[in-house]
Design a protein around this motif. Structure first.
Motif, mmCIF file in Angstrom:
data_model
loop_
_atom_site.group_PDB
_atom_site.id
_atom_site.type_symbol
_atom_site.label_atom_id
_atom_site.label_comp_id
_atom_site.label_asym_id
_atom_site.label_seq_id
_atom_site.Cartn_x
_atom_site.Cartn_y
_atom_site.Cartn_z
ATOM 1 N N VAL A 20 4.738 7.233 -85.537
ATOM 2 C CA VAL A 20 4.934 7.695 -86.917
ATOM 3 C C VAL A 20 5.928 8.850 -86.957
ATOM 4 O O VAL A 20 6.834 8.886 -87.800
ATOM 5 C CB VAL A 20 3.586 8.119 -87.541
ATOM 6 C CG1 VAL A 20 3.808 8.831 -88.869
ATOM 7 C CG2 VAL A 20 2.689 6.904 -87.734
ATOM 8 N N ALA A 21 5.785 9.797 -86.023
ATOM 9 C CA ALA A 21 6.668 10.967 -86.011
ATOM 10 C C ALA A 21 8.111 10.575 -85.720
ATOM 11 O O ALA A 21 9.054 11.060 -86.366
ATOM 12 C CB ALA A 21 6.176 11.985 -84.980
ATOM 13 N N LEU A 22 8.313 9.676 -84.757
ATOM 14 C CA LEU A 22 9.678 9.282 -84.395
ATOM 15 C C LEU A 22 10.331 8.419 -85.476
ATOM 16 O O LEU A 22 11.521 8.565 -85.759
ATOM 17 C CB LEU A 22 9.663 8.524 -83.064
ATOM 18 C CG LEU A 22 9.294 9.348 -81.821
ATOM 19 C CD1 LEU A 22 9.223 8.449 -80.595
ATOM 20 C CD2 LEU A 22 10.284 10.481 -81.592
ATOM 21 N N LYS A 23 9.548 7.535 -86.082
ATOM 22 C CA LYS A 23 10.111 6.712 -87.158
ATOM 23 C C LYS A 23 10.480 7.577 -88.362
ATOM 24 O O LYS A 23 11.499 7.333 -89.019
ATOM 25 C CB LYS A 23 9.115 5.624 -87.555
ATOM 26 C CG LYS A 23 9.055 4.469 -86.571
ATOM 27 C CD LYS A 23 8.273 3.290 -87.131
ATOM 28 C CE LYS A 23 8.410 2.081 -86.235
ATOM 29 N NZ LYS A 23 7.701 0.896 -86.793
ATOM 30 N N LYS A 24 9.666 8.586 -88.634
ATOM 31 C CA LYS A 24 9.982 9.496 -89.734
ATOM 32 C C LYS A 24 11.289 10.233 -89.454
ATOM 33 O O LYS A 24 12.027 10.595 -90.382
ATOM 34 C CB LYS A 24 8.848 10.495 -89.929
ATOM 35 C CG LYS A 24 8.992 11.375 -91.152
ATOM 36 C CD LYS A 24 7.812 12.334 -91.298
ATOM 37 C CE LYS A 24 6.539 11.582 -91.591
ATOM 38 N NZ LYS A 24 5.396 12.503 -91.873
ATOM 39 N N ALA A 25 11.593 10.439 -88.164
ATOM 40 C CA ALA A 25 12.837 11.103 -87.761
ATOM 41 C C ALA A 25 14.009 10.123 -87.684
ATOM 42 O O ALA A 25 15.098 10.501 -87.244
ATOM 43 C CB ALA A 25 12.649 11.794 -86.428
ATOM 44 N N GLY A 26 13.791 8.858 -88.079
ATOM 45 C CA GLY A 26 14.887 7.892 -88.149
ATOM 46 C C GLY A 26 15.147 7.113 -86.884
ATOM 47 O O GLY A 26 16.232 6.544 -86.714
ATOM 48 N N MET A 27 14.156 7.041 -85.988
ATOM 49 C CA MET A 27 14.355 6.342 -84.715
ATOM 50 C C MET A 27 13.623 5.004 -84.708
ATOM 51 O O MET A 27 12.607 4.832 -85.370
ATOM 52 C CB MET A 27 13.865 7.219 -83.555
ATOM 53 C CG MET A 27 14.563 8.567 -83.482
ATOM 54 S SD MET A 27 13.895 9.613 -82.182
ATOM 55 C CE MET A 27 14.466 11.234 -82.755
ATOM 56 N N ASP A 28 14.151 4.077 -83.919
ATOM 57 C CA ASP A 28 13.451 2.821 -83.658
ATOM 58 C C ASP A 28 12.465 3.039 -82.517
ATOM 59 O O ASP A 28 12.741 3.819 -81.591
ATOM 60 C CB ASP A 28 14.436 1.720 -83.261
ATOM 61 C CG ASP A 28 15.302 1.278 -84.435
ATOM 62 O OD1 ASP A 28 14.859 1.438 -85.592
ATOM 63 O OD2 ASP A 28 16.415 0.782 -84.183
ATOM 64 N N VAL A 29 11.349 2.337 -82.561
ATOM 65 C CA VAL A 29 10.291 2.563 -81.575
ATOM 66 C C VAL A 29 9.806 1.235 -81.011
ATOM 67 O O VAL A 29 9.608 0.268 -81.753
ATOM 68 C CB VAL A 29 9.102 3.322 -82.203
ATOM 69 C CG1 VAL A 29 7.944 3.432 -81.218
ATOM 70 C CG2 VAL A 29 9.530 4.711 -82.663
ATOM 71 N N VAL A 30 9.645 1.182 -79.690
ATOM 72 C CA VAL A 30 8.943 0.096 -79.020
ATOM 73 C C VAL A 30 7.847 0.731 -78.175
ATOM 74 O O VAL A 30 7.924 1.909 -77.819
ATOM 75 C CB VAL A 30 9.880 -0.770 -78.145
ATOM 76 C CG1 VAL A 30 10.851 -1.542 -79.010
ATOM 77 C CG2 VAL A 30 10.644 0.092 -77.139
ATOM 78 N N GLU A 31 6.810 -0.040 -77.852
ATOM 79 C CA GLU A 31 5.639 0.536 -77.200
ATOM 80 C C GLU A 31 5.194 -0.265 -75.994
ATOM 81 O O GLU A 31 5.441 -1.467 -75.906
ATOM 82 C CB GLU A 31 4.474 0.626 -78.196
ATOM 83 C CG GLU A 31 4.766 1.464 -79.428
ATOM 84 C CD GLU A 31 3.593 1.481 -80.392
ATOM 85 O OE1 GLU A 31 2.427 1.500 -79.928
ATOM 86 O OE2 GLU A 31 3.835 1.451 -81.613
ATOM 87 N N ALA A 32 4.514 0.426 -75.071
ATOM 88 C CA ALA A 32 3.875 -0.211 -73.922
ATOM 89 C C ALA A 32 2.536 0.474 -73.681
ATOM 90 O O ALA A 32 2.403 1.680 -73.850
ATOM 91 C CB ALA A 32 4.762 -0.107 -72.684
#
Length: 234
Positions: A20-32
């Protein structure tokens, strides 16, 4: 184009907070969810930075970092539930760029991610503009392309190590104390310990020593550090 960040943590709520924090900062996110999945996601998604938990079962964050460092210098920001100095130093010595202790402030984590990404410069395909290359002896860094070489041989530096060398090369006759190097490398009002800076200095020296340069950074006892001759030893 947004930067892509890989979040690796076995706790789903931690990944959610970071996502949530990174997307709010305008970044794309992938997870593991674990170390082995992290290596697969890294290979397929090619992230610009990895937020990597240390304390995962079976294949932990340190193992993941060691494997990735065999093939890539992608920036890695470690997460750990323990504020043990030995963990922090070990993480930096095996190739981590930074270290955040749980519980953490999402705002601080985003700030540290942004510091590292700024050191990388624009993503491929974006317009680039920046200062000219800097050199001393056989050492050369190109801030615009984020490339460093010694005697023509590429150097694999973390983003923070690159920032420290850039500070030295920008003012090659100056002596820097640890606080000045901290500000130059991290750019924001982020506190890291003296031992953290010392770990980065030690890593830089080791990488240049492997190329027969043992004089890249001089210690000025009681004051700080200055740039050395950056030449191969006879």
């Amino acid at each position: 184009m947004a930067h892509r960040i890989l979040i690796v943590d076995d706790e789903g709520h931690i990944r959610e907070v970071i996502r949530v924090a990174l997307k709010k900062a305008g970044m794309d996110v992938v997870e593991a969810r674990d170390g082995k999945e992290a290596l697969l996601r890294y290979a397929t998604d090619k992230p610009d930075l990895i937020v990597l938990d240390i304390g995962m079962p079976e294949f932990d964050g340190l193992d993941v970092c060691r494997e990735i460092r065999k093939v890539s210098d992608v920036p890695i920001l470690f997460l750990s539930a323990r504020d043990e100095e030995i963990d922090r130093i070990l993480g930096l010595e095996i190739g981590g760029d930074d270290y955040v202790t749980k519980p953490f402030s999402p705002r601080e984590l985003v700030a540290r991610v942004n510091v590292i990404l700024r050191r990388l410069g624009p993503r491929n395909g974006e317009a680039k503009a920046g200062p000219a290359a800097l050199s001393q002896g056989g050492l050369l860094i190109d801030p615009e392309q984020h490339v460093a070489t010694f005697a023509g041989t590429p150097l694999k530096l973390t983003a923070i190590e690159f920032g420290i060398l850039r500070a030295f090369l920008t003012r090659p006759t100056s002596v820097f104390n640890r606080e000045q190097l901290m500000r130059a490398a991290y750019q924001l009002n982020i506190q890291v310990s003296d031992r953290t800076i010392d770990s980065h200095i030690r890593n830089i020296r080791a990488k240049l020593a492997a190329l027969a340069c043992d004089n890249v950074i001089e210690t000025i006892h009681g004051v700080g550090f200055k740039l050395g001759r950056c030449e191969k030893e006879a």
